[in-house]
Design a protein around this motif. Structure first.
Motif, PDB file in Angstrom:
ATOM      1  N   MET A   1       0.840  -1.186   0.000  1.00 10.16           N
ATOM      2  CA  MET A   1       0.000   0.000   0.000  1.00 10.16           C
ATOM      3  C   MET A   1       0.885   1.248   0.000  1.00 10.16           C
ATOM      4  N   LYS A   2       0.429   2.255  -0.715  1.00  9.41           N
ATOM      5  CA  LYS A   2       1.097   3.555  -0.743  1.00  9.41           C
ATOM      6  C   LYS A   2       0.202   4.568  -0.013  1.00  9.41           C
ATOM      7  N   VAL A   3       0.819   5.629   0.502  1.00 11.10           N
ATOM      8  CA  VAL A   3       0.081   6.688   1.197  1.00 11.10           C
ATOM      9  C   VAL A   3       0.353   8.006   0.499  1.00 11.10           C
ATOM     10  N   LEU A   4      -0.710   8.746   0.229  1.00  8.80           N
ATOM     11  CA  LEU A   4      -0.598  10.064  -0.388  1.00  8.80           C
ATOM     12  C   LEU A   4      -1.180  11.109   0.539  1.00  8.80           C
ATOM     13  N   PHE A   5      -0.371  12.099   0.883  1.00  7.51           N
ATOM     14  CA  PHE A   5      -0.839  13.236   1.670  1.00  7.51           C
ATOM     15  C   PHE A   5      -1.173  14.384   0.725  1.00  7.51           C
ATOM     16  N   LEU A   6      -2.341  14.948   0.894  1.00  9.24           N
ATOM     17  CA  LEU A   6      -2.741  16.126   0.133  1.00  9.24           C
ATOM     18  C   LEU A   6      -2.398  17.359   0.964  1.00  9.24           C
ATOM     19  N   ALA A   7      -1.482  18.167   0.463  1.00  9.63           N
ATOM     20  CA  ALA A   7      -1.012  19.327   1.216  1.00  9.63           C
ATOM     21  C   ALA A   7      -0.782  20.521   0.294  1.00  9.63           C
ATOM     22  N   ALA A   8      -1.663  20.678  -0.683  1.00  9.80           N
ATOM     23  CA  ALA A   8      -1.500  21.753  -1.668  1.00  9.80           C
ATOM     24  C   ALA A   8      -2.439  22.920  -1.415  1.00  9.80           C
ATOM     25  N   GLY A   9      -3.108  22.931  -0.270  1.00 10.11           N
ATOM     26  CA  GLY A   9      -3.989  24.053   0.061  1.00 10.11           C
ATOM     27  C   GLY A   9      -3.184  25.249   0.536  1.00 10.11           C
ATOM     28  N   PHE A  61       5.549   6.669   0.828  1.00 11.17           N
ATOM     29  CA  PHE A  61       4.740   7.847   1.136  1.00 11.17           C
ATOM     30  C   PHE A  61       4.969   8.909   0.066  1.00 11.17           C
ATOM     31  N   TYR A  62       3.882   9.595  -0.290  1.00 13.59           N
ATOM     32  CA  TYR A  62       3.958  10.696  -1.247  1.00 13.59           C
ATOM     33  C   TYR A  62       3.226  11.892  -0.656  1.00 13.59           C
ATOM     34  N   LEU A  63       3.610  13.077  -1.097  1.00 11.43           N
ATOM     35  CA  LEU A  63       2.938  14.297  -0.649  1.00 11.43           C
ATOM     36  C   LEU A  63       2.860  15.247  -1.831  1.00 11.43           C
ATOM     37  N   VAL A  64       1.670  15.794  -2.050  1.00 10.77           N
ATOM     38  CA  VAL A  64       1.480  16.823  -3.073  1.00 10.77           C
ATOM     39  C   VAL A  64       1.292  18.149  -2.361  1.00 10.77           C
ATOM     40  N   THR A  65       2.113  19.118  -2.699  1.00 11.86           N
ATOM     41  CA  THR A  65       1.989  20.460  -2.154  1.00 11.86           C
ATOM     42  C   THR A  65       1.949  21.449  -3.315  1.00 11.86           C
ATOM     43  N   ASN A  66       2.071  22.712  -3.000  1.00 10.72           N
ATOM     44  CA  ASN A  66       2.103  23.737  -4.038  1.00 10.72           C
ATOM     45  C   ASN A  66       3.487  24.378  -4.059  1.00 10.72           C
ATOM     46  N   GLN A  67       3.710  25.240  -5.002  1.00 10.48           N
ATOM     47  CA  GLN A  67       5.018  25.875  -5.150  1.00 10.48           C
ATOM     48  C   GLN A  67       5.330  26.785  -3.959  1.00 10.48           C
ATOM     49  N   LYS A  68       4.323  27.424  -3.395  1.00  9.67           N
ATOM     50  CA  LYS A  68       4.535  28.353  -2.282  1.00  9.67           C
ATOM     51  C   LYS A  68       5.140  27.661  -1.067  1.00  9.67           C
ATOM     52  N   TYR A  69       4.685  26.444  -0.758  1.00  9.62           N
ATOM     53  CA  TYR A  69       5.120  25.750   0.449  1.00  9.62           C
ATOM     54  C   TYR A  69       6.106  24.614   0.189  1.00  9.62           C
ATOM     55  N   LEU A  70       6.508  24.440  -1.043  1.00 14.64           N
ATOM     56  CA  LEU A  70       7.369  23.316  -1.402  1.00 14.64           C
ATOM     57  C   LEU A  70       8.640  23.257  -0.547  1.00 14.64           C
ATOM     58  N   ALA A  71       9.345  24.352  -0.396  1.00  9.77           N
ATOM     59  CA  ALA A  71      10.606  24.360   0.352  1.00  9.77           C
ATOM     60  C   ALA A  71      10.392  23.960   1.813  1.00  9.77           C
ATOM     61  N   GLN A  72       9.292  24.413   2.421  1.00  7.44           N
ATOM     62  CA  GLN A  72       9.027  24.050   3.817  1.00  7.44           C
ATOM     63  C   GLN A  72       8.783  22.551   3.952  1.00  7.44           C
ATOM     64  N   PHE A  73       8.028  21.970   3.017  1.00  8.49           N
ATOM     65  CA  PHE A  73       7.777  20.531   3.080  1.00  8.49           C
ATOM     66  C   PHE A  73       9.048  19.738   2.789  1.00  8.49           C
ATOM     67  N   GLU A  74       9.878  20.221   1.868  1.00 11.66           N
ATOM     68  CA  GLU A  74      11.130  19.524   1.586  1.00 11.66           C
ATOM     69  C   GLU A  74      12.041  19.509   2.808  1.00 11.66           C
ATOM     70  N   ALA A  75      12.096  20.615   3.536  1.00  7.75           N
ATOM     71  CA  ALA A  75      12.914  20.667   4.755  1.00  7.75           C
ATOM     72  C   ALA A  75      12.370  19.696   5.809  1.00  7.75           C
ATOM     73  N   GLN A  84       8.269  10.992  -0.745  1.00  7.80           N
ATOM     74  CA  GLN A  84       8.594  11.769  -1.941  1.00  7.80           C
ATOM     75  C   GLN A  84       7.593  12.906  -2.083  1.00  7.80           C
ATOM     76  N   ILE A  85       8.083  14.056  -2.525  1.00  7.22           N
ATOM     77  CA  ILE A  85       7.242  15.254  -2.611  1.00  7.22           C
ATOM     78  C   ILE A  85       7.140  15.719  -4.057  1.00  7.22           C
TER      79      ILE A  85
END
Length: 196
Positions: A1-9, A61-75, A84-85
């Motif tokens: 099973m894979k897990v996807l976090f939605l974090a693009a809001g 695990f995967y996470l989808v974010t937006n460009q605005k918060y990408l650096a914070q999630f990568e850190a 993976q983001i």
């Protein structure tokens, strides 16, 4: 099973409230995406990672974010090597992709073909939510129908439909439509799902 976090809001309501606060108590939350807000000594999304890392069935695990918060999630993600983001490429709330589109983007980008558990990155369930029971129910559904899908929801107040994704279901509780933050008069349903 894979897990996807939605974090693009974009957390516009939270950001508005933080900026309006005159006490200074919440200044540390300025510009912080909701999944990375500290809750009980950990980032909200870290609670999920701590729980899910204990499951033998989770491979990636995967996470989808937006460009605005990408650096914070990568850190933040440096502590989680199995994560993976991906950015949906949007830069503001007006151009956001929405939950369903982010799922589609992640499935395509990461070439996901097996079971996928999708979690709103800003979701924290009450203590009475039992993830093991949820996964057991899903596995039981999968034995009956390989393309089964299990969704959690709760009933919201009429005026709250504009805050959440709303599920519309048929008489068998099969999802027939997903509406992104509709006005109350646009849907008879009050089944809210917390998606980023």
């Amino acid at each position: 099973m894979k897990v996807l976090f939605l974090a693009a809001g974009y957390g516009t309501r939270l950001e508005r409230d933080v900026l309006a606060d005159q006490s200074g108590r919440y200044d540390h939350l300025r510009g912080v995406p909701k999944p990375l807000v500290p809750v009980g000594g950990h980032r909200l999304i870290s609670h999920w990672m701590n729980i899910l890392m204990k499951l033998d069935t989770v491979e990636q695990f995967y996470l989808v974010t937006n460009q605005k918060y990408l650096a914070q999630f990568e850190a933040w993600a440096q502590a989680w090597p199995k994560l993976q983001i991906f950015s949906d490429g949007t830069t503001d709330n007006e151009t956001r992709s929405g939950a369903v589109r982010c799922i589609q983007l992640a499935v395509q980008h990461f070439h996901i073909t097996d079971d996928l558990l999708v979690i709103g990155g800003d979701t924290l369930f009450y203590e009475d939510f039992d993830l093991q029971t949820f996964l057991k129910t899903f596995n039981e559904l999968q034995t009956k129908t390989k393309d089964a899908c299990l969704v959690t929801y709760y009933n919201c107040a009429e005026h709250e439909t504009v805050k959440f994704g709303i599920l519309e279901v048929d008489e068998r509780d099969v999802v027939t439509r997903f509406r992104e933050k509709p006005q109350p008069e646009e849907t008879p349903s009050r089944r809210a799902v917390r998606m980023t």
